[in-house]
Structures are given as structure tokens and as C-alpha cells.
Design a protein around this motif. Structure first.
Motif, PDB file in Angstrom:
ATOM      1  N   ILE A   1       0.844  -1.209   0.000  1.00 28.05           N
ATOM      2  CA  ILE A   1       0.000   0.000   0.000  1.00 28.05           C
ATOM      3  C   ILE A   1       0.876   1.255   0.000  1.00 28.05           C
ATOM      4  CG2 ILE A   1      -1.591   1.358   1.441  1.00 28.05           C
ATOM      5  CD1 ILE A   1      -2.854  -1.368   2.297  1.00 28.05           C
ATOM      6  N   ILE A   2       1.906   1.241   0.843  1.00 32.14           N
ATOM      7  CA  ILE A   2       2.792   2.410   0.964  1.00 32.14           C
ATOM      8  C   ILE A   2       3.551   2.625  -0.348  1.00 32.14           C
ATOM      9  CG2 ILE A   2       4.877   3.260   2.132  1.00 32.14           C
ATOM     10  CD1 ILE A   2       3.732   1.717   4.671  1.00 32.14           C
ATOM     11  N   ASN A   3       4.077   1.553  -0.905  1.00 32.69           N
ATOM     12  CA  ASN A   3       4.828   1.676  -2.157  1.00 32.69           C
ATOM     13  C   ASN A   3       3.929   2.114  -3.307  1.00 32.69           C
ATOM     14  OD1 ASN A   3       7.048   0.894  -0.731  1.00 32.69           O
ATOM     15  ND2 ASN A   3       7.257  -1.118  -1.678  1.00 32.69           N
ATOM     16  N   ASP A   4       2.732   1.523  -3.408  1.00 30.95           N
ATOM     17  CA  ASP A   4       1.804   1.891  -4.484  1.00 30.95           C
ATOM     18  C   ASP A   4       1.438   3.371  -4.424  1.00 30.95           C
ATOM     19  OD1 ASP A   4       1.847  -0.691  -5.332  1.00 30.95           O
ATOM     20  OD2 ASP A   4      -0.187  -1.202  -4.658  1.00 30.95           O
ATOM     21  N   ALA A   5       1.324   3.886  -3.186  1.00 34.06           N
ATOM     22  CA  ALA A   5       0.923   5.287  -3.011  1.00 34.06           C
ATOM     23  C   ALA A   5       2.114   6.239  -3.123  1.00 34.06           C
ATOM     24  CB  ALA A   5       0.256   5.462  -1.649  1.00 34.06           C
ATOM     25  N   GLY A   6       3.313   5.696  -3.126  1.00 32.95           N
ATOM     26  CA  GLY A   6       4.502   6.549  -3.121  1.00 32.95           C
ATOM     27  C   GLY A   6       4.631   7.311  -1.805  1.00 32.95           C
ATOM     28  N   ALA A   7       4.148   6.723  -0.732  1.00 36.71           N
ATOM     29  CA  ALA A   7       4.196   7.379   0.574  1.00 36.71           C
ATOM     30  C   ALA A   7       5.503   7.039   1.291  1.00 36.71           C
ATOM     31  CB  ALA A   7       3.014   6.924   1.426  1.00 36.71           C
ATOM     32  N   SER A   8       5.833   7.840   2.301  1.00 33.45           N
ATOM     33  CA  SER A   8       7.087   7.606   3.029  1.00 33.45           C
ATOM     34  C   SER A   8       6.824   7.075   4.440  1.00 33.45           C
ATOM     35  CB  SER A   8       7.906   8.895   3.093  1.00 33.45           C
ATOM     36  OG  SER A   8       7.103   9.945   3.587  1.00 33.45           O
ATOM     37  N   THR A   9       5.637   6.550   4.664  1.00 32.95           N
ATOM     38  CA  THR A   9       5.239   5.983   5.959  1.00 32.95           C
ATOM     39  C   THR A   9       6.200   4.886   6.420  1.00 32.95           C
ATOM     40  OG1 THR A   9       2.973   6.289   5.157  1.00 32.95           O
ATOM     41  CG2 THR A   9       3.263   4.940   7.142  1.00 32.95           C
TER      42      THR A   9
END
Ligand code: DX5
Ligand code: ZN
Length: 217
Positions: free
Chosen positions: A161-169
Motif C-alpha cells: 500500500i505504501i509503495n503503491d501510493a509513493g508514501a514515506s510511511t
């Protein structure tokens, strides 16, 4: 390399200053601080005065994990006490998005934690607001419990989910982390390991922290 966050819940409260100094001088990155209210979880731990006192001696990031109902009532007080990361539980809120943005507006990093029964997908739409996703690998409330294997799939899903969204969580795992399962937890995609019992019941806590720190390499 993994971020290591020893959990003070398992420290010796009679010699807290000594345990803080051990962490200061170790390879640990953060202090993990568990606040429990006897309502959201069946246990009561400690609150703002203890955290504020610790802050005077501690030289690392304060990762405050709130296991309390209505956490929004106390955001400002935890900021004043010294929280750098402030994590609330998904299961406690009607307005999680608002709470996360409020935490950030107060100058802290915003964390969101999910209990074992909560699907990781529940956080997908607000992933960009989450600095730290704390996946509970036990039912919260007590240290020294056994890691739930269902967590591995949750970590992999969270990473996706984090990678797909390009998030830095950052993904943090809390509960039952040991030197034996740490490599698998990190291989599944976790960034931060909390460890209470593993660190503080070990004969050489600083050496155990070092082993955890090397686990993902
Ligand atoms: C439990 C806390 C944990 C606890 C972990 O609800 O959130 O941080 O201290 O303890 P261990 O590492 O012993 O499972
Ligand atoms: Zn915790």
C-alpha cells in the motif's frame, strides 16, 4: 538498517535513570513509550509526568504509543511532555484523519496503530497522512506476549500500500519481537522494531539491542 525502539514498559521503574542511560549509550534509535488507560486496554501504565521526567535524561527520539480512548484530549500535553512521534489507535477514533493532521500541526510526527483484527487496508485512503504505521503483533496491553504470525501478511500488505501510493510511511512492529523473528519481520517490509521483554530480560540489554540493529542486514 532497522530502527530499534526499546519499550520502557519492560524497564526497571525503580532504576529508570539507569535504563535510560543504557539506551542512550546503545545502538537503539528511539524510546518506545506505552501509555495505557485501563479502558482501551486492560492495563494502566504511565502518563505525561513520567514522560516529561524521562525527556530530561533521554537523548533519542520519543515514540509515544497511546493506548487510550479519546486520545485527542491530550495531544497538546504529550507534545509538552516531549513526544516526537505520537501514535493513536485506529480503533479509538471517529475522525482519524482530523486527529493525524492535528498531531502534525502541533509539530509532532503522526502515528496510527492497528490491532490484530483490523485489516491494513483500512488505512489505505489516508496513508499520506501517516508518518508511522504501527502494526500490533499482539493484543495490546501487556509486554512479554507471543508474536502473532498473522502479522507477516499484514506487513507485506502495508508495504504494498505504501509503495503503491509513493508514501514515506514507516512500518513499526510492536509485540513479541525477538532476535529470532526480527530478520523475518524486516524481510517482510518493516522499518521499526519495538522490543520490551527481549531487551530488558536479556542479561546484556545493550548487546541484544545491537543484535536487533543488525538483524535486517
Ligand atoms: C504492549 C505494548 C508494547 C510492549 C511490547 O501493548 O504496546 O510496546 O511493551 O512488549 P514486548 O516486546 O515484550 O512484547
Ligand atoms: Zn507499544
Amino acid at each position: 538498517m532497522a530502527i530499534i525502539a526499546p519499550s520502557i514498559l519492560s524497564a526497571d521503574f525503580l532504576h529508570l535513570g539507569r535504563d535510560i542511560e543504557m539506551i542512550n549509550n546503545s545502538d537503539a534509535d528511539w524510546f518506545h513509550l506505552d501509555v495505557m488507560d485501563g479502558r482501551f486496554v486492560p492495563n494502566i501504565s504511565y502518563g505525561m509526568p513520567i514522560i516529561a521526567a524521562m525527556k530530561k535524561a533521554a537523548r533519542k527520539t520519543f515514540d509515544v504509543h497511546l493506548m487510550i480512548v479519546e486520545p485527542e484530549r491530550y495531544f497538546e500535553e504529550f507534545k509538552k511532555a516531549g513526544a516526537d512521534y505520537l501514535t493513536i489507535h485506529y480503533e479509538t477514533g471517529f475522525h482519524i484523519h482530523r486527529s493525524l493532521t492535528t498531531i502534525k500541526s502541533l509539530g509532532m510526527k503522526a502515528g496510527l496503530s492497528i490491532n490484530p483484527h483490523t485489516p491494513v487496508d483500512m488505512v489505505r485512503d489516508i496513508i499520506h497522512e501517516i508518518d508511522l504505521l504501527l502494526i500490533m503483533s499482539i493484543n495490546p496491553g501487556f509486554g512479554g506476549q507471543k508474536f502473532l504470525p498473522l502479522t507477516y501478511e499484514k506487513i507485506r500488505r502495508a508495504r504494498q500500500i505504501i509503495n503503491d501510493a509513493g508514501a514515506s510511511t514507516l512500518i513499526e512492529i510492536d509485540g513479541g519481537v525477538t532476535v529470532d523473528n526480527a530478520p523475518d519481520i524486516l524481510a517482510a517490509g518493516a522499518d521499526v522494531l519495538v522490543a520490551g521483554n527481549t531487551v530488558f530480560s536479556s542479561p546484556d540489554p545493550a548487546a541484544t539491542i545491537k543484535i536487533l540493529k543488525q538483524a535486517g542486514k
